[in-house]
Design an enzyme around this catalytic site. Structure first.
Site, short mmCIF file in Angstrom:
data_model
loop_
_atom_site.label_atom_id
_atom_site.label_comp_id
_atom_site.label_asym_id
_atom_site.label_seq_id
_atom_site.Cartn_x
_atom_site.Cartn_y
_atom_site.Cartn_z
N GLU A 150 36.15 57.57 50.35
CA GLU A 150 36.72 58.52 51.00
C GLU A 150 37.80 57.35 51.42
O GLU A 150 37.56 56.66 51.96
CB GLU A 150 35.63 59.38 52.19
CG GLU A 150 35.04 60.18 51.15
CD GLU A 150 34.66 61.49 52.22
OE1 GLU A 150 35.01 61.87 52.88
OE2 GLU A 150 33.59 62.05 52.08
N GLY A 152 38.53 57.90 55.11
CA GLY A 152 37.62 57.72 55.97
C GLY A 152 36.20 57.17 55.93
O GLY A 152 36.02 56.91 57.36
N SER A 155 33.33 50.70 54.18
CA SER A 155 32.23 50.22 55.28
C SER A 155 31.33 51.10 55.92
O SER A 155 29.71 50.98 55.36
CB SER A 155 32.76 49.00 55.54
OG SER A 155 33.28 48.37 55.53
N ILE A 174 37.65 57.00 43.64
CA ILE A 174 35.39 56.99 42.83
C ILE A 174 36.60 55.39 40.77
O ILE A 174 37.67 55.54 40.63
CB ILE A 174 35.84 57.03 41.96
CG1 ILE A 174 35.73 58.82 42.80
CG2 ILE A 174 34.43 57.83 41.42
CD1 ILE A 174 34.41 58.98 43.95
N GLY A 258 23.09 46.53 42.44
CA GLY A 258 24.92 46.90 42.03
C GLY A 258 25.65 45.40 42.67
O GLY A 258 26.40 44.57 42.28
N ARG A 259 25.51 45.14 43.90
CA ARG A 259 25.82 43.67 44.65
C ARG A 259 26.11 42.50 44.33
O ARG A 259 26.61 41.55 43.71
CB ARG A 259 25.47 43.56 46.23
CG ARG A 259 26.22 44.60 46.76
CD ARG A 259 25.55 44.90 48.25
NE ARG A 259 25.93 45.86 49.25
CZ ARG A 259 25.53 46.16 49.96
NH1 ARG A 259 24.60 46.56 50.76
NH2 ARG A 259 26.19 47.25 50.45
N TRP A 350 47.38 24.12 40.63
CA TRP A 350 47.04 22.77 39.43
C TRP A 350 48.14 23.13 38.62
O TRP A 350 48.32 22.04 37.22
CB TRP A 350 45.15 23.26 38.56
CG TRP A 350 44.40 22.22 39.34
CD1 TRP A 350 44.53 21.49 40.60
CD2 TRP A 350 42.93 22.94 39.41
NE1 TRP A 350 43.47 21.61 41.85
CE2 TRP A 350 42.34 22.43 40.70
CE3 TRP A 350 41.66 23.17 38.49
CZ2 TRP A 350 40.68 22.27 41.13
CZ3 TRP A 350 40.95 23.38 38.71
CH2 TRP A 350 39.91 22.88 39.67
N GLY A 353 54.24 25.52 38.20
CA GLY A 353 55.00 26.51 38.02
C GLY A 353 54.58 27.57 37.18
O GLY A 353 54.72 28.67 36.95
N GLU A 376 31.44 47.60 47.10
CA GLU A 376 30.49 47.36 47.18
C GLU A 376 29.70 46.77 48.34
O GLU A 376 28.69 46.38 48.31
CB GLU A 376 29.75 47.66 45.50
CG GLU A 376 29.94 48.16 44.65
CD GLU A 376 28.83 47.83 43.61
OE1 GLU A 376 27.59 47.52 43.27
OE2 GLU A 376 29.35 48.15 42.46
#
Length: 395
Positions: A150, A152, A155, A174, A258-259, A350, A353, A376
Site C-alpha cells: 500500500e 503507506g 517495507s 500491485i 520470491g527474493r 562503455w 554517447g 520484495e
C-alpha cells in the site's frame, strides 16, 4: 605413532578428494532444467526480443507474448502436472526467470511474480479445493497477482490498512494487476492484533476488483503495476488462504522464496546488458584500438555477475533441499541488484554517447534494474535480515 597418524591423514585426504570429485558445481543442472534453460533462451530471443522496444514504449505486455508464455508452460513451472502445470523444480523457475531477463526484464518480472509468489502461495497454503479450482487456471490461461503493498505500507508491509471486514476500504499497488484475474490479497481482519490480524484471501477480479490507476513507471514498463480498489468486494469464506490471522506467515515465507526470483531477474538483466555491450566493445575504436583491448573493466564486471549468479543458485538449491535459506536469499537479492545496477550503468559508459540513446537496448536495462533494489524487500531490509541472522551467530 607420527608415521601412522600421517598415513591415516593422507588416507582420509585421498578419500575426501575422491568424494569431492563427484560433487557437482552450482552450475550443474538436471537434464530437465538444462532443456528448459535452452528452450526459454531461444523463445526469449526469437519471440520476445522483436517486441521488447514496442512493449516498453506502449507500457503494455503484448497479448500474443502473454498467451505464448502459457503455451510454453512458463506460467506453471512448479505447479504439479495433476493441475496442468509442468511439475518442474524451483531451480527451473529460477533459470527461466534469468533467461527471460536477459532479453526483457519486464516479461521476466511478470513470469517471476506469477510463479514464485502467486502459484507458490496457493500451492503451499491452499486446501485441495482451492488448488483444484485455481492452479489449473494459473498454469494454463489466467494471470495471477499478489496484493500486499500500500502507499503507506511498503517495507513495513504489515502496517497495511486494507480491512477484511469489507475486504478493503483502501488501495494497494500491485504487479501484474492489469492482466490478472486471480489475486492473492492480504488484508487485516483485526487491526488491534497487528500482524497477527493479517489474513490471505484468493480473490477473483470479476467479484468487483477495480483498477483505480495504472502507474507509468521508470522501468519494467511492460509489466503492469496498478492501484487496485477493493471497496465492497465480497469474498466467500472458502477463499481464505491458509488460516485466518496467518497471512503474515504466508507472506513472509512466500516472499523469502520470491527474493531468489528477484535475484534471478537481476543476474539475467546484468548478463543481458553485458551481452548487448560486449560486441560493441570490440567494434568501437579509440586511439587506434578497439576499446575492449585497453578497457579491462569488463573482466571485473563478468566476475561480479558470476558471483551474483552463484549466490542465487546456492540459495535456490538450499531452498529445494529444505535447508535454511533466508539469509542466503537476502544476500543474493541485495548483491544481484547491486551488480545489475553497476553493470547496466557502466555498459552505457562503455558505449559512449550511443549508449545514452535508444539505438541500443542498454538504457532500458539501466531503467529496468532500479526496481531490483526496491520490490520484495528493499536492499536495506535485506541487509537488516542478514544482520539479524549474523547477530544470532555471534551474540
Amino acid at each position: 605413532m607420527i608415521s601412522r597418524v600421517a598415513k591415516h591423514i593422507n588416507k582420509r585426504l585421498f578419500s575426501q578428494s575422491a568424494v569431492a570429485r563427484q560433487i557437482p558445481s552450482l552450475h550443474t543442472l538436471t537434464e530437465d532444467e538444462q532443456a528448459l534453460k535452452e528452450s526459454v533462451a531461444k523463445f526469449a530471443r526469437d519471440v520476445i526480443g522483436p517486441k521488447v522496444k514496442e512493449m516498453d514504449e506502449k507500457e503494455m505486455m503484448d497479448k500474443n507474448i502473454l498467451s505464448q508464455l502459457f503455451e510454453q508452460g512458463l506460467m506453471g513451472i512448479e505447479i504439479p502436472s495433476e493441475y496442468d502445470g509442468v511439475g518442474g523444480s524451483f531451480m527451473s523457475a529460477v533459470v527461466a526467470v534469468e533467461e527471460l531477463a536477459k532479453i526483457d526484464p519486464a516479461v521476466s518480472a511478470s513470469v517471476d511474480v506469477h510463479n514464485t509468489l502467486v502459484n507458490t502461495a496457493i500451492k503451499n497454503w491452499g486446501n485441495e479445493d482451492q488448488k483444484a479450482k485455481y492452479l489449473s487456471r494459473l498454469a494454463t490461461d489466467t494471470v495471477g497477482s499478489i496484493c500486499i503493498s500500500e502507499a503507506g505500507a511498503g517495507s513495513d508491509a504489515f502496517a497495511m490498512k486494507t480491512n477484511a471486514k469489507k475486504v478493503g476500504n483502501k488501495y494497494m499497488w500491485i504487479t501484474n494487476s492489469y492482466e490478472a484475474d486471480i489475486f492473492v490479497v492480504f488484508a487485516t481482519v483485526d487491526p488491534s492484533k497487528g500482524y497477527k490480524g493479517i489474513t490471505a484471501f484468493i480473490v477473483e477480479k470479476d467479484w468487483g476488483v477495480k483498477i483505480a490507476k495504472k502507474e507509468s513507471k521508470l522501468g519494467i514498463r511492460a509489466s503492469s503495476t496498478c492501484v487496485l480498489s477493493f471497496d465492497d468486494v465480497e469474498i466467500p469464506e472458502e477463499n481464505v488462504l491458509g488460516e485466518v490471522g496467518k497471512g503474515y506467515k504466508i507472506a513472509i515465507e512466500t516472499l523469502n522464496e520470491g527474493r531468489i526470483g528477484i535475484a534471478a531477474q537481476m543476474i539475467g538483466l546484468a548478463q543481458g546488458a553485458y551481452d548487448a555491450t560486449m560486441p560493441y566493445m570490440f567494434q568501437r575504436q579509440q586511439f587506434g584500438k578497439n576499446i575492449g583491448d585497453f578497457q579491462f573493466q569488463f573482466a571485473q564486471i563478468q566476475t561480479e555477475i558470476e558471483a551474483a549468479r552463484l549466490l542465487t543458485y546456492n540459495a535456490a538449491r538450499l531452498k529445494e533441499n529444505g535447508k535454511p535459506f533466508v539469509m542466503e536469499a537476502a544476500m543474493a537479492k541485495v548483491f544481484a541488484s547491486q551488480v545489475a545496477d553497476k553493470t547496466s550503468s557502466i555498459a552505457i559508459e562503455w558505449c559512449g554517447g550511443v549508449g545514452f540513446t535508444r539505438d541500443l537496448p542498454i538504457e532500458k536495462f539501466y531503467r529496468d534494474c532500479k526496481i531490483g533494489a526496491i520490490y520484495e524487500g528493499t536492499s536495506n531490509i535485506q541487509l537488516q535480515t542478514i544482520a539479524k541472522i549474523l547477530k544470532q551467530r555471534y551474540v
